[in-house]
Each structure stands twice: as C-alpha cells, then as structure tokens.
Enzyme design. Sequence first.
Site, PDB file in Angstrom:
ATOM      1  N   TYR A   1       0.829  -1.203   0.000  1.00 51.51           N
ATOM      2  CA  TYR A   1       0.000   0.000   0.000  1.00 51.51           C
ATOM      3  C   TYR A   1       0.866   1.257   0.000  1.00 51.51           C
ATOM      4  O   TYR A   1       1.801   1.382   0.803  1.00 51.51           O
ATOM      5  CB  TYR A   1      -0.927   0.011   1.225  1.00 51.51           C
ATOM      6  CG  TYR A   1      -1.700   1.308   1.372  1.00 51.51           C
ATOM      7  CD1 TYR A   1      -2.768   1.593   0.523  1.00 51.51           C
ATOM      8  CD2 TYR A   1      -1.347   2.259   2.325  1.00 51.51           C
ATOM      9  CE1 TYR A   1      -3.477   2.778   0.633  1.00 51.51           C
ATOM     10  CE2 TYR A   1      -2.050   3.457   2.445  1.00 51.51           C
ATOM     11  CZ  TYR A   1      -3.110   3.713   1.599  1.00 51.51           C
ATOM     12  OH  TYR A   1      -3.788   4.889   1.703  1.00 51.51           O
TER      13      TYR A   1
ATOM     14  N   HIS B   1      -3.070  17.165  -1.063  1.00 47.65           N
ATOM     15  CA  HIS B   1      -3.581  17.202   0.304  1.00 47.65           C
ATOM     16  C   HIS B   1      -3.112  18.429   1.092  1.00 47.65           C
ATOM     17  O   HIS B   1      -3.510  18.597   2.256  1.00 47.65           O
ATOM     18  CB  HIS B   1      -3.189  15.924   1.050  1.00 47.65           C
ATOM     19  CG  HIS B   1      -4.030  14.740   0.656  1.00 47.65           C
ATOM     20  ND1 HIS B   1      -4.025  14.223  -0.617  1.00 47.65           N
ATOM     21  CD2 HIS B   1      -4.917  13.991   1.364  1.00 47.65           C
ATOM     22  CE1 HIS B   1      -4.850  13.198  -0.674  1.00 47.65           C
ATOM     23  NE2 HIS B   1      -5.415  13.042   0.509  1.00 47.65           N
TER      24      HIS B   1
ATOM     25  N   ASN C   1       1.123  10.140   7.025  1.00 44.21           N
ATOM     26  CA  ASN C   1       0.300   9.125   7.679  1.00 44.21           C
ATOM     27  C   ASN C   1       0.686   9.008   9.150  1.00 44.21           C
ATOM     28  O   ASN C   1       1.433   8.115   9.535  1.00 44.21           O
ATOM     29  CB  ASN C   1       0.550   7.785   6.964  1.00 44.21           C
ATOM     30  CG  ASN C   1      -0.737   7.072   6.614  1.00 44.21           C
ATOM     31  OD1 ASN C   1      -0.723   5.879   6.404  1.00 44.21           O
ATOM     32  ND2 ASN C   1      -1.833   7.772   6.556  1.00 44.21           N
TER      33      ASN C   1
ATOM     34  N   ARG D   1     -12.257  26.180  50.144  1.00 40.92           N
ATOM     35  CA  ARG D   1     -12.062  25.038  51.043  1.00 40.92           C
ATOM     36  C   ARG D   1     -11.806  23.731  50.304  1.00 40.92           C
ATOM     37  O   ARG D   1     -11.165  22.825  50.841  1.00 40.92           O
ATOM     38  CB  ARG D   1     -13.306  24.905  51.935  1.00 40.92           C
ATOM     39  CG  ARG D   1     -13.264  23.754  52.897  1.00 40.92           C
ATOM     40  CD  ARG D   1     -14.300  23.818  54.014  1.00 40.92           C
ATOM     41  NE  ARG D   1     -15.569  24.393  53.641  1.00 40.92           N
ATOM     42  CZ  ARG D   1     -16.719  23.712  53.595  1.00 40.92           C
ATOM     43  NH1 ARG D   1     -16.737  22.427  53.849  1.00 40.92           N
ATOM     44  NH2 ARG D   1     -17.849  24.331  53.289  1.00 40.92           N
TER      45      ARG D   1
END
Length: 506
Positions: free
Chosen positions: A50, A80, A192, A291
């Site tokens: 891939y 991208h 990635n 407190r």
Amino acid sequence: MNTINEYLSLKEFEAVIFKNGKIDISQVVLDRVNESFDFLKNFSVNKVIYGVNTGFGPMAQYRIKDEDRIQLQYNLIRSHASGTGKPLNAICVKAAILARLNTLSLGNSGVHPSLIQLMKELINRDITPLIFEHGGVGASGDLVQLAHLALVLIGEGEVFYKGERRPTQEVFKIEKLEPIQVEIREGLALMNGTSVMTGIGVVNVHHANKLLDWSLKFSCAINEIVQAYDDHFSEELNATKRHKGQQEIASRMRANLADSSLIRKREDHLYSGENTENIFKEKVQEYYSLRCVPQILGPVLETINNVASILEEEFNSANDNPIIDVKNKHVYHGGNFHGDYISLEMDKLKIVITKLTMLAERQLNYLLNSKINEILPPFVNLGTLGFNFGMQGVQFTATSTTAENQMLSNPMYIHSIPNNNDNQDIVSMGTNAAVITAKVIENSFEVLAIELITIVQAIDYLEQNDKISSVTRKIYDDVRKIIPVFKEDQVMYPFVQKVKDYLINN
C-alpha cells in the site's frame, strides 16, 4: 544538544520546543532508518505494498506503474496541502516536526535518511512550515496538516522565517538547504501519522501545568486574604481520602503557605472554648472555592500527568501505515495512524482546564462580592464607591470567557464523521481536539490574569503585604512591577494582557 537515539522523554522534547534546544541524530538512528529503507526497497519488488505501488485510500485497488511511483508521492503531497484557517503558531509546528522526526527515526517507515536530516535542519534553524489549523480528521493521521510539512520538505509551499512569511524555495536558497528527493514512500510516511495533534498536545500539557501551578498559588493567596483555617489542606484530613492528586495539591498548599502569618489554626480560635455566642461572627468554614481546592485541583493534576504519559508514548511510537518490520522481514498493514488516544486525552485535558477556569471565576466572584467576603469593598474598588468601578468591568470578561470554555469542552472525540468515500468510516478528530484544547488553555490564562489583578488589589486594600507568604509576596511584587495600584478608573485591557503574558512566560 539533544540527540535523537532510542527514546525521547517528554522533558527532552520540551527542552527542544520551549528552550530552543538543538537536536542531533545519532549514527544508530541513521543506520536503523537506512536499513529500513533498503529493506523496503528490496521487499516491495513484485509485491503489492500500500502506498508504494498502489493508490491511496479507497483507490488502493489500483496498481501504480513502476515509472509513476515517485510522481504518486508528489501528487499525494500537493493534493492534500489543502488546510484552511489560522496558521499554527511556531511552537506547535516545531513540536509537530519533532514528533514526526522521532517516529520516523524508529525504522518502521522505510524512508530515506535524508528526510529526517532535513527535518532536523528545520528545527535547528527555526524554519517554520506554514501549517493551518483546519484540515485533518485524525484517522489517516493528520493528513492535511502533515501534507503542508511535506510540501516544505520537497521545497514547495511557504514558511515563516525570521518573522516573515516567505516561499520555501527562497529560504532554502538562503540557508543552502536542498529539498528531499522522494525515493519510495516518503510522501505517505510523512503524512500518515498523529504528529501534529501530538505536537500541539505537548504544548497544551506544558501550559496546563503552568495553569495548575498558578491556580494553586492564587487559591493559597485567597485563603491568606480571608485568613482561613489550615485544616482543609492539612495532611491529616487529606490522607483520609486516598487520591494521590488531592494529597499532592494539599502538600503543595502547605509548602506555599508555610511562612504565612495570615493562615489560622482552628484550635486557636473555634476550639478554644471561648466561643459562647449563638451566632458566630466569623465563618466556621469557607466557601467551596476556597475550602475544596485539593479536591478540585487533585483530579486536574492527575489528568495532566496521565495526558503527558500518553503523549510521550505516542511520539515514541510508530504511527504510520504500513509498518516496516526489518527484523521479521515483513510489512504489516494496519491503522497505527488513528488518533483516538490523543483525541480522548485532549478532551480530558480541556475538561479539567475548564474546571480550573471555573474555580478561578468563582474565586474572583468571591473577592468582588462584598456581601460574600465581608472584608472587601464591592469589586475591590479602591476608589470612591459609586463614582469608581474597580474590577467591575473585567468581571464581565472573565465570566464570558469562562462560559466559552464550558461550551468548547464538549467532546470532540465522539464527533466522527465518515469521509474519504467511507474508507475512513470512523475517525478521531484528534487535531481538532488538540486545537480546541489550546483555545481553552489560552482562555484560562485570561481569566487567571483577571483573578490575579484582583488578588493584588485586595492585598493592597487590606494592607497585608508584609503578612502574606513569601510565595504570594513574590507574585505580588512581580505584578506590581507590571501594573500600578489603581484607585481611579483605568483602561483595563493593557493590564490584563501584560499579566496574561507574565503568567504564560513564567
């Protein structure tokens, strides 16, 4: 000089980011990366890998011709680099580069060593790639934001350099730097992963720790102002609840207040046997915002520590796909790029910082409301009541900003929207979570700045300068160097900004 070697600690990471530390890369890392690169180059021959010889995402079913494999990586980067919104600040970008460099140094990505060498130069020479806040869904990692980093590494896009936004090519020419040459899968390996959300996360944790420290110190100061009893932060009381964070906060409070002459002991007053009236003039115990500080800030402390631990594990992890395993001579396809760990931790962090902001806003309201504190004029007004306004105006800002934090603290982690033709059918939104958390943190500094100005004004009104603890006195002295005592009405926004800067930078 910090050397990238086997494991990068959070402390070492922060030294590079916040102290402008320089980095070097050990020969061990270079050999490891080179071995991974050589293995992938040989292993990918005649195999389907891939992102090496396939398309990306839902187009992974398409084989890429050998002669197009390099161009494929450039296509991925350029297509991208599509972010929008505000540019990330330089510290967050540097943190993102360091996080990416460190994960690629593990030898699980098959990249050429020249890639991490150029990333090292960007850090050491303060060259800041233009990366935008908006774009990543955080599940094939920070694809869009990291594409902007990759764009710079191939010599394109824009950078911030010596205060100017300039084309990368110009700056590389000035610095005599050469862009990387894509060899196998450098584009995909860069993009990635979870490095942008992780880098922003590290910056967020750094500032969150500062906010916690300031909140604790301001809580101590207010307890001094009202001359509170010491049992609510005593070791004995807090040891009866087993939470380590609560016990640690109480311990820090005791240390901060050790030399205060204003804090009282219950046995000297309410346990003396001399209180015979039916209605007590003095409070038996303080409001919750004074407190319950150990119980409120204890979970904040523990959450920050846990977030820090997850971040350290993430930037020392391989968050890539596929994963190159030289030892076992295999390439594994999976989803290490998924940002759920960081997304969830950022949501946790913004929730506790919002609670810290709410604590500051309630403490501020306590000081400003004379009917509640019964010792200060309305709005800690040191001028003429009715004619002057004191801190009345800035309370609106603190209340408004706290309300924004409450809205922003809705979780991002559960807002997955399927995209990428449903290939990415469940995503993390991790970078969005980190960016929103950064906004919550910035807002909190603004509210605490307003609280601090009010504390200092209250100390002046009560003439407690010589009675407060040395810790509170140092803060008081620092602030009085920044802003004057004011009785007449002043334009407040410059004061708030100066004190905010002081809190961030100290």
